[in-house]
Motif scaffolding. Structure first.
Motif, PDB file in Angstrom:
ATOM      1  N   PHE A 246       0.786  -1.234   0.000  1.00 29.01           N
ATOM      2  CA  PHE A 246       0.000   0.000   0.000  1.00 29.01           C
ATOM      3  C   PHE A 246       0.822   1.291   0.000  1.00 29.01           C
ATOM      4  CE2 PHE A 246      -2.843   3.017   2.324  1.00 29.01           C
ATOM      5  CZ  PHE A 246      -3.978   2.932   1.535  1.00 29.01           C
ATOM      6  N   TRP A 247       1.579   1.566   1.063  1.00 25.46           N
ATOM      7  CA  TRP A 247       2.240   2.866   1.204  1.00 25.46           C
ATOM      8  C   TRP A 247       3.337   3.071   0.165  1.00 25.46           C
ATOM      9  CZ3 TRP A 247      -0.300   6.330   3.707  1.00 25.46           C
ATOM     10  CH2 TRP A 247      -1.078   6.009   4.820  1.00 25.46           C
TER      11      TRP A 247
ATOM     12  N   ILE B 256       3.500   6.753  -6.806  1.00 25.26           N
ATOM     13  CA  ILE B 256       2.601   7.499  -7.693  1.00 25.26           C
ATOM     14  C   ILE B 256       2.642   8.988  -7.359  1.00 25.26           C
ATOM     15  CG2 ILE B 256       0.208   7.831  -8.418  1.00 25.26           C
ATOM     16  CD1 ILE B 256       1.503   5.257  -9.474  1.00 25.26           C
ATOM     17  N   ALA B 257       2.685   9.329  -6.086  1.00 25.50           N
ATOM     18  CA  ALA B 257       2.724  10.742  -5.683  1.00 25.50           C
ATOM     19  C   ALA B 257       3.946  11.444  -6.244  1.00 25.50           C
ATOM     20  CB  ALA B 257       2.705  10.848  -4.158  1.00 25.50           C
ATOM     21  N   ARG B 258       5.041  10.733  -6.341  1.00 27.18           N
ATOM     22  CA  ARG B 258       6.283  11.327  -6.862  1.00 27.18           C
ATOM     23  C   ARG B 258       6.309  11.345  -8.387  1.00 27.18           C
ATOM     24  NH1 ARG B 258      10.507   8.431  -2.610  1.00 27.18           N
ATOM     25  NH2 ARG B 258      10.189   9.939  -0.896  1.00 27.18           N
TER      26      ARG B 258
ATOM     27  N   SER C 128       5.339  11.569   7.551  1.00 26.79           N
ATOM     28  CA  SER C 128       5.739  12.877   7.018  1.00 26.79           C
ATOM     29  C   SER C 128       7.192  12.895   6.577  1.00 26.79           C
ATOM     30  CB  SER C 128       5.489  13.979   8.047  1.00 26.79           C
ATOM     31  OG  SER C 128       6.298  13.783   9.199  1.00 26.79           O
ATOM     32  N   GLN C 129       8.025  12.035   7.178  1.00 25.54           N
ATOM     33  CA  GLN C 129       9.433  11.980   6.762  1.00 25.54           C
ATOM     34  C   GLN C 129       9.576  11.345   5.378  1.00 25.54           C
ATOM     35  OE1 GLN C 129      12.579  11.060   9.590  1.00 25.54           O
ATOM     36  NE2 GLN C 129      11.103  11.126  11.277  1.00 25.54           N
ATOM     37  N   LEU C 130       8.575  10.573   4.987  1.00 21.08           N
ATOM     38  CA  LEU C 130       8.569  10.011   3.635  1.00 21.08           C
ATOM     39  C   LEU C 130       8.006  11.038   2.656  1.00 21.08           C
ATOM     40  CD1 LEU C 130       7.201   6.510   4.646  1.00 21.08           C
ATOM     41  CD2 LEU C 130       9.512   6.959   3.785  1.00 21.08           C
ATOM     42  N   ASP C 131       6.852  11.594   2.992  1.00 23.40           N
ATOM     43  CA  ASP C 131       6.214  12.631   2.181  1.00 23.40           C
ATOM     44  C   ASP C 131       5.005  13.141   2.966  1.00 23.40           C
ATOM     45  OD1 ASP C 131       4.606  14.068   0.242  1.00 23.40           O
ATOM     46  OD2 ASP C 131       5.748  13.058  -1.319  1.00 23.40           O
ATOM     47  N   PRO C 132       4.886  14.456   3.168  1.00 25.84           N
ATOM     48  CA  PRO C 132       3.720  14.999   3.896  1.00 25.84           C
ATOM     49  C   PRO C 132       2.386  14.578   3.286  1.00 25.84           C
ATOM     50  CG  PRO C 132       5.399  16.682   3.643  1.00 25.84           C
ATOM     51  CD  PRO C 132       5.848  15.512   2.820  1.00 25.84           C
TER      52      PRO C 132
END
Length: 566
Positions: free
Chosen positions: A156-157, A163-165, A224-228
């Motif tokens: 999942f994460w 995809i977000a990046r 958040s350390q991965l991506d907010p």
């Protein structure tokens, strides 16, 4: 008065529905729908390990299959009391604020990043590595401890982060994400409120790092350390999760009319196919149920007082209630099983297809029929020839990592290897080596459980390979040196989903009682052959040596690349 339930099983290539009598688990009708867009290989890029599916394939299949089994059976609509859905996983889908799949909204209809990220999609390898590094070094809880200690690119994460990046438009439009099993259940119940919708504990616990001991999903400081953006997604997800004996809602007016059922039909919380398959096959304590198809999922249940707080290392998760409520469900698996043999079939078929394509001696229709006929016979003929090879003949040694490794210790960066080829090596020799490789990979899973102190008392096989490939199953029994029992049901995951539906509808008080009445009996047992057991014990040691060499070489090269990039 008789009561019936529907189990809906979404696989990689197709969806199948079964209409089941709750009295004894007998299947009255079944129906299969093949995904049209997937068959056309849309939205995928195999060399890049990108595998996406359009939600319309699943929505169309859901309507077609359920409607047909109800119509063909002739049962009264009011007597169909429950439906439960199982799907592949982790297969997350981006959704808007109404919970509608992004690929069904204007502007995203043909965008692969807006579609379902299929379980076998490995585009998020680097993101999974980042999650693992952070989990070990950030100074807080290790959120991977109950999923074997390693987060996978299949989950999942990692997929959401990738995809977000890669796609800012999808990132901005995706209010949240849903696992496939949750999305299809949500659609059936009328898509009312994604925030209050009951999400699958199976999906959350095994793939999204949800655990009751830390209050649900990972804390904001970690994400958040991965991506907010992951914190935004989490805030629109869930805190509580539910087992599949719980009612998610009732069939909506729209879907009751589409399917020819009533709004009184309850829809159970969704689940994953392998977990439902274990229930369909009986779900006995310490029985390892191997769901064998394109890949494998290896599922077992154990009492809480046996597992306790122990975190089993190297597997794909342990979750309270993910298989049978009140028991701990444990998952492992292989990223490729039937897929490895299918890959070799395609290699063998390539000359046939291409040479026939160039000939003008036959019509296009005859050519198509010839290709289909030969394709259907390749694996049966290879199996028959491979089975005749004696132990004295030289058979190559292969690894089963054609799609990376799921268990033990997930590592999707790994590749397969074949060694020991010579001028006497023929296609059946290579095929046998590949069959042995997937069986050796299965033994690594059994070894991992037992090294962690989890006893395996029996092994059960379900799925297409278990039912249709006796040479593979006999080899597995020889390699494991254990009897392999095969379940009667051709559709064990769909049957398991139907069992959950029966409990959710109130026909049975709990899953254990429903399994006793409705679970599949066994039809056959493969016993290990003593003469082969000794031979495979020696070859397994060579498999382990080759695996160690390839793994060390792979990570040495990756380390060199990172150092060079820096």
């Amino acid at each position: 008065m008789s009561k019936y339930v529907v189990g809906l099983d979404f696989g990689t290539d197709s969806v199948r529905a079964v209409l089941v009598d709750t009295a004894d688990g007998a299947t009255l009708e079944s129906e299969v729908h093949w995904y049209r867009r997937w068959k056309e290989e849309k939205y995928c890029d195999a060399p890049k390990n990108r595998f996406r599916q359009h939600p319309l394939d699943h929505i169309e299949g859901m309507e077609t299959t359920i409607k047909k089994v109800v119509e063909k059976s002739g049962v009264r609509p009011g007597d169909v009391v429950g439906i439960c859905i199982d799907t592949t996983g982790s297969s997350p889908v981006p959704v808007d604020e109404r919970g509608k799949a992004l690929a069904l909204t204007p502007g995203f209809e043909e965008n692969p990043n807006a579609m379902m990220i299929l379980w076998k999609d490995h585009t998020a390898i680097s993101e999974a590595a980042e999650i693992n590094t952070l989990s070990r070094n950030w100074g807080g809880l290790d959120y991977t401890q109950y999923i074997g200690g390693v987060y996978s690119s299949e989950w999942f994460w990692a997929k959401i982060l990738h995809i977000a990046r890669e796609d800012d438009a999808v990132k901005k439009a995706a209010w949240s994400w849903m696992e496939h099993c949750d999305l299809m259940t949500y659609i059936l119940t009328g898509e009312k409120d994604p925030e209050s919708f009951k999400r699958s504990r199976c999906a959350a616990g095994h793939k999204a790092m949800w655990h009751e001991s830390w209050g649900g999903l990972p804390e904001d400081g970690f994400l958040s350390q991965l991506d907010p953006y992951l914190v935004e997604v989490k805030n629109n997800l869930y805190q509580d999760t539910y087992t599949s004996d719980v009612v998610a809602g009732n069939l909506s007016k729209e879907w009751s009319e589409k399917l020819g059922l009533t709004e009184n039909t309850v829809v159970a919380v969704g689940t994953f196919d392998a977990h439902a398959g274990a229930v369909g096959a009986g779900a006995e304590a310490f029985s390892l149920v191997r769901v064998m198809g394109t890949s494998t999922c290896d599922i077992m249940v154990a009492p809480k007082n046996v597992i306790g707080d122990k975190a089993v290392k190297g597997i794909c998760g342990q979750v309270d209630g993910s298989v049978v409520p009140g028991w701990v469900g444990l998952e492992a698996g292989q990223s490729a099983f039937g897929d490895l043999l299918a890959w070799f079939k395609d290699i063998v078929a390539w000359p046939i297809q291409n040479l026939l394509a160039e000939t003008s001696l036959v019509s296009d229709e005859v050519r198509k029929q010839l290709v289909e006929a030969m394709n259907s016979k390749i694996i049966p003929v290879l199996s028959a020839q491979a089975e005749q090879i004696t132990t004295e003949e030289s058979v190559p040694l292969a690894l089963d990592w054609i799609n990376g490794r799921r268990t033990p210790f997930a590592d999707q960066a790994l590749k397969t290897a074949i060694t020991g080829l010579n001028l006497g090596t023929r296609a059946p020799h290579i095929f046998r080596a590949l069959v042995e490789a997937i069986c050796f990979g299965a033994k690594k899973i059994v070894d991992r459980f037992e090294e962690e102190g989890v006893e395996i008392k029996s092994v059960v096989g379900i799925g297409g390979v278990a039912k249709k490939a006796p040479f593979v199953m006999q080899t597995l029994a020889d390699v494991l040196n254990r009897p392999i029992r095969i379940a009667v049901s051709d559709q064990a995951p769909a049957l398991g989903a139907a069992i959950y539906a029966a409990v959710a509808a109130g026909v049975y008080p709990d899953v254990e009682n429903a399994v006793k009445a409705m679970g599949s009996p066994m039809e056959k047992t493969y016993e290990p052959q003593p003469s082969m057991v000794a031979s495979y014990k020696e070859k397994y040691e060579r498999y382990e040596a080759l695996a160690g060499f390839v793994e060390e070489t792979t990570h040495h090269k990756n380390t060199e690349k990172v150092t060079s990039d820096v």
